[in-house]
Design an enzyme around this catalytic site. Structure first.
Site, PDB file in Angstrom:
ATOM      1  N   GLY A   1     -31.305  14.620   9.487  1.00 35.90           N
ATOM      2  CA  GLY A   1     -32.543  15.360   9.678  1.00 35.90           C
ATOM      3  C   GLY A   1     -32.551  16.228  10.912  1.00 35.90           C
ATOM      4  O   GLY A   1     -33.573  16.823  11.248  1.00 35.90           O
TER       5      GLY A   1
ATOM      6  N   THR B   1     -21.984  21.566   8.830  1.00 38.14           N
ATOM      7  CA  THR B   1     -20.850  21.038   8.053  1.00 38.14           C
ATOM      8  C   THR B   1     -21.053  21.343   6.570  1.00 38.14           C
ATOM      9  O   THR B   1     -20.109  21.742   5.873  1.00 38.14           O
ATOM     10  CB  THR B   1     -20.687  19.521   8.291  1.00 38.14           C
ATOM     11  OG1 THR B   1     -20.907  19.238   9.674  1.00 38.14           O
ATOM     12  CG2 THR B   1     -19.303  19.054   7.882  1.00 38.14           C
TER      13      THR B   1
ATOM     14  N   ASP C   1     -22.972  15.886   1.989  1.00 40.41           N
ATOM     15  CA  ASP C   1     -23.858  16.279   3.094  1.00 40.41           C
ATOM     16  C   ASP C   1     -23.297  15.742   4.410  1.00 40.41           C
ATOM     17  O   ASP C   1     -22.478  14.816   4.422  1.00 40.41           O
ATOM     18  CB  ASP C   1     -25.268  15.727   2.855  1.00 40.41           C
ATOM     19  CG  ASP C   1     -26.326  16.405   3.717  1.00 40.41           C
ATOM     20  OD1 ASP C   1     -25.993  17.311   4.505  1.00 40.41           O
ATOM     21  OD2 ASP C   1     -27.504  16.021   3.596  1.00 40.41           O
TER      22      ASP C   1
ATOM     23  N   ALA D   1     -24.112  14.419   8.624  1.00 37.17           N
ATOM     24  CA  ALA D   1     -24.952  13.393   9.263  1.00 37.17           C
ATOM     25  C   ALA D   1     -24.998  13.675  10.757  1.00 37.17           C
ATOM     26  O   ALA D   1     -24.101  14.312  11.316  1.00 37.17           O
ATOM     27  CB  ALA D   1     -24.370  12.001   9.024  1.00 37.17           C
TER      28      ALA D   1
ATOM     29  N   GLU E   1     -33.106  15.977   1.404  1.00 32.69           N
ATOM     30  CA  GLU E   1     -31.769  15.353   1.410  1.00 32.69           C
ATOM     31  C   GLU E   1     -31.848  13.948   0.835  1.00 32.69           C
ATOM     32  O   GLU E   1     -30.996  13.531   0.045  1.00 32.69           O
ATOM     33  CB  GLU E   1     -31.214  15.305   2.835  1.00 32.69           C
ATOM     34  CG  GLU E   1     -30.876  16.681   3.390  1.00 32.69           C
ATOM     35  CD  GLU E   1     -30.502  16.685   4.862  1.00 32.69           C
ATOM     36  OE1 GLU E   1     -29.897  17.661   5.300  1.00 32.69           O
ATOM     37  OE2 GLU E   1     -30.821  15.717   5.572  1.00 32.69           O
TER      38      GLU E   1
HETATM   39  C1  5RP Z   1     -29.877  18.324   8.265  1.00 28.72           C
HETATM   40  C2  5RP Z   1     -28.960  17.165   8.388  1.00 28.72           C
HETATM   41  C3  5RP Z   1     -27.551  17.453   8.719  1.00 28.72           C
HETATM   42  O1  5RP Z   1     -26.726  16.851   7.773  1.00 28.72           O
HETATM   43  C4  5RP Z   1     -27.230  16.903  10.066  1.00 28.72           C
HETATM   44  O2  5RP Z   1     -28.160  17.440  10.988  1.00 28.72           O
HETATM   45  C5  5RP Z   1     -25.793  17.243  10.502  1.00 28.72           C
HETATM   46  O3  5RP Z   1     -25.695  18.604  10.729  1.00 28.72           O
HETATM   47  P1  5RP Z   1     -24.357  19.290  11.199  1.00 28.72           P
HETATM   48  O4  5RP Z   1     -23.404  19.242  10.055  1.00 28.72           O
HETATM   49  O5  5RP Z   1     -24.790  20.690  11.558  1.00 28.72           O
HETATM   50  O6  5RP Z   1     -23.845  18.549  12.398  1.00 28.72           O
HETATM   51  O7  5RP Z   1     -29.308  16.035   8.227  1.00 28.72           O
HETATM   52  O8  5RP Z   1     -31.208  17.928   8.041  1.00 28.72           O
END
Ligand code: 5RP
Length: 219
Positions: A94, A30, A80, A82, A102
């Protein structure tokens, strides 16, 4: 609308939160959509602080200037994704292994804008395995302590964080009090940090749904 369409839509919506100065940028698929959106407005802000080497590389590939956090002090906004988020804006993060950086960038940011599709919204955290970043020599000690707390830790095979550490992914934890559990796990010697973002959760969730982007604030 599939999951990627929803991620793209929230990434586009997050552009409204970009300040004129320097923005904090997270890691993951994302966040990557968000970086691609940032490329289209790169003349409107000074640059970014990245929460991982992968994010720094993607930002630079779009010609966006990347600053060291120590050079810039506090940030207005951090965007960011999640792995899970509650209506209280507590998160598990994570999944991409970037949790420590982060959490550092989030701590330095006045506003945390979480971008996620609706599959990430949960009532109780913990279906997604909780990532814990650990100093390599402490791996089995930390694993034993996590077992005592009711968890089942698994080493993320073949993965080393940007900080040179390992990740234990923990299932089976009963995360009814995420603020307390975040602190309790961080007290274990050898833990760098864990993926609970409850003490400093998100301020806003831009949530992608099939009918559009919803904006949620802490319940
Ligand atoms: C990376 C993270 C990401 O924000 C989490 O894994 C979500 O990822 P995505 O947007 O690919 O679903 O914490 O360490």
């Amino acid at each position: 609308m599939d999951q990627n369409d929803m991620k793209r839509a929230v990434a586009r919506a997050a552009i409204d939160f970009v300040p004129q100065g320097i923005i904090g940028v997270g890691t993951g698929s994302t966040a990557n959509f968000f970086i691609d959106e940032l490329a289209g407005i790169k003349g409107r802000f000074d640059g970014a602080v990245a929460s991982s080497e992968a994010t720094a590389q993607r930002l630079r590939s779009h010609g966006i200037k990347v600053f060291e956090l120590n050079e810039v002090g506090d940030l207005d906004v951090y965007v960011d994704g999640a792995d899970e988020i509650t209506r209280h804006m507590h998160m598990i993060k994570g999944g991409g292994g970037a949790l420590t950086r982060e959490k550092i960038v989030a701590a330095c940011s006045r506003q945390f804008v979480c971008v996620a599709d609706q599959t990430k919204l949960v009532d109780v955290l913990g279906q997604f395995p909780l990532p814990v970043e650990v100093i390599p020599m402490a791996r089995s000690y930390v694993a034993r302590q996590l077992v005592k707390m009711g968890g089942q830790p698994r080493l993320r095979e073949g993965f080393v964080t940007d900080n040179g550490n390992v990740i234990l992914d923990v299932v089976g934890l009963n995360i009814l009090d995420p603020v307390r559990m975040e602190s309790d796990i961080n007290q274990i010697v050898g833990v760098v940090t864990n993926g609970l973002f409850a003490r400093r959760g998100a301020d806003i969730l831009l949530m992608g749904t099939p009918s559009g982007v919803e904006m949620l604030r802490p319940a």
